[in-house]
Enzyme design. Sequence first.
Site, short mmCIF file in Angstrom:
data_model
loop_
_atom_site.label_atom_id
_atom_site.label_comp_id
_atom_site.label_asym_id
_atom_site.label_seq_id
_atom_site.Cartn_x
_atom_site.Cartn_y
_atom_site.Cartn_z
N THR A 149 14.74 -3.79 7.63
CA THR A 149 15.68 -3.58 6.53
C THR A 149 16.35 -2.22 6.62
O THR A 149 17.34 -1.98 5.94
CB THR A 149 14.97 -3.73 5.17
OG1 THR A 149 13.91 -2.79 5.10
CG2 THR A 149 14.43 -5.15 4.99
N LYS A 209 0.18 -0.10 6.75
CA LYS A 209 0.74 -1.39 6.32
C LYS A 209 1.46 -2.10 7.47
O LYS A 209 1.21 -3.28 7.72
CB LYS A 209 1.75 -1.20 5.18
CG LYS A 209 1.22 -0.65 3.91
CD LYS A 209 2.31 -0.52 2.86
CE LYS A 209 3.49 0.32 3.25
NZ LYS A 209 3.24 1.74 3.45
N ARG A 237 2.21 5.64 4.90
CA ARG A 237 1.39 6.03 6.05
C ARG A 237 -0.03 5.50 6.00
O ARG A 237 -0.94 6.09 6.57
CB ARG A 237 1.36 7.56 6.19
CG ARG A 237 2.70 8.20 6.42
CD ARG A 237 3.20 7.87 7.77
NE ARG A 237 4.31 8.75 8.14
CZ ARG A 237 5.16 8.44 9.08
NH1 ARG A 237 5.06 7.32 9.73
NH2 ARG A 237 6.13 9.26 9.36
N SER A 238 -0.23 4.37 5.33
CA SER A 238 -1.57 3.81 5.18
C SER A 238 -1.95 2.85 6.30
O SER A 238 -3.12 2.55 6.48
CB SER A 238 -1.67 3.08 3.84
OG SER A 238 -0.74 2.00 3.80
N HIS A 278 7.86 2.87 15.08
CA HIS A 278 7.66 1.44 14.87
C HIS A 278 8.04 0.65 16.13
O HIS A 278 7.32 -0.27 16.53
CB HIS A 278 8.51 0.96 13.68
CG HIS A 278 7.91 1.28 12.35
ND1 HIS A 278 7.48 0.30 11.50
CD2 HIS A 278 7.66 2.46 11.75
CE1 HIS A 278 7.00 0.87 10.41
NE2 HIS A 278 7.10 2.18 10.54
N GLY A 293 0.82 -1.20 0.00
CA GLY A 293 0.00 0.00 0.00
C GLY A 293 0.86 1.24 0.00
O GLY A 293 2.09 1.17 -0.01
N PRO A 294 0.22 2.41 0.02
CA PRO A 294 0.96 3.67 0.00
C PRO A 294 1.55 4.02 1.37
O PRO A 294 1.28 3.36 2.37
CB PRO A 294 -0.11 4.69 -0.41
CG PRO A 294 -1.40 4.09 0.02
CD PRO A 294 -1.23 2.60 -0.08
#
Length: 188
Positions: A35, A15, A12-13, A52, A9-10
């Site tokens: 990563t 994901k 800040r969606s 995160h 997805g784009p």
Amino acid sequence: MNQIILVTGPARSGKSEWAENLAIQSQKSVIYVATGVVDKTDPEWVARIAQHQKRRENLDWTTLEVPVNLAATISHASGNHCLLVDSLGTWVANLLEIDDSQWQKAEQELLSCLTRGHSQVIFVGEETGWGVVPAYPLGRTFRDRLGGLIRHLGSLANPVYLVTGGHALNLSQLGVPLSNGEKSLGSK
């Protein structure tokens, strides 16, 4: 038996949040494969990583920083693990300076290890190419490599989720898969 899940997805969606939820649901020992690496000279990047990490602070997950050797990391995981790879876009960016033949080798190593693996692997990958064609060659290379990788992984993964606007859509249930080849209709 392995399972490959793709969450795309784009920006800040949601994901990563959706992928983290799927990892929790796996009820397996989760290895978070980051990563990206911390660059203390880039405060905005450090803040993104911290965001995160904060979501995972109460979870008993192992975190590995794997900026390049993704195939080897996945190959060495055992079947009682769920690997959450976040993100494919950063992995592609880490390999952006290699030439096309080296890129094809790295991509093939990743795809091949998935067909032989024993772990559940959840990939988070950004969608590119929904806007203008980048005006510079390196931007086009990034977009083409990531877009091709997402397509190839999408043919191996089940389910494939599109996360946009804070909603996750299961494309494996809603969509019709295209062939893995990239030939146009009518070409032989």
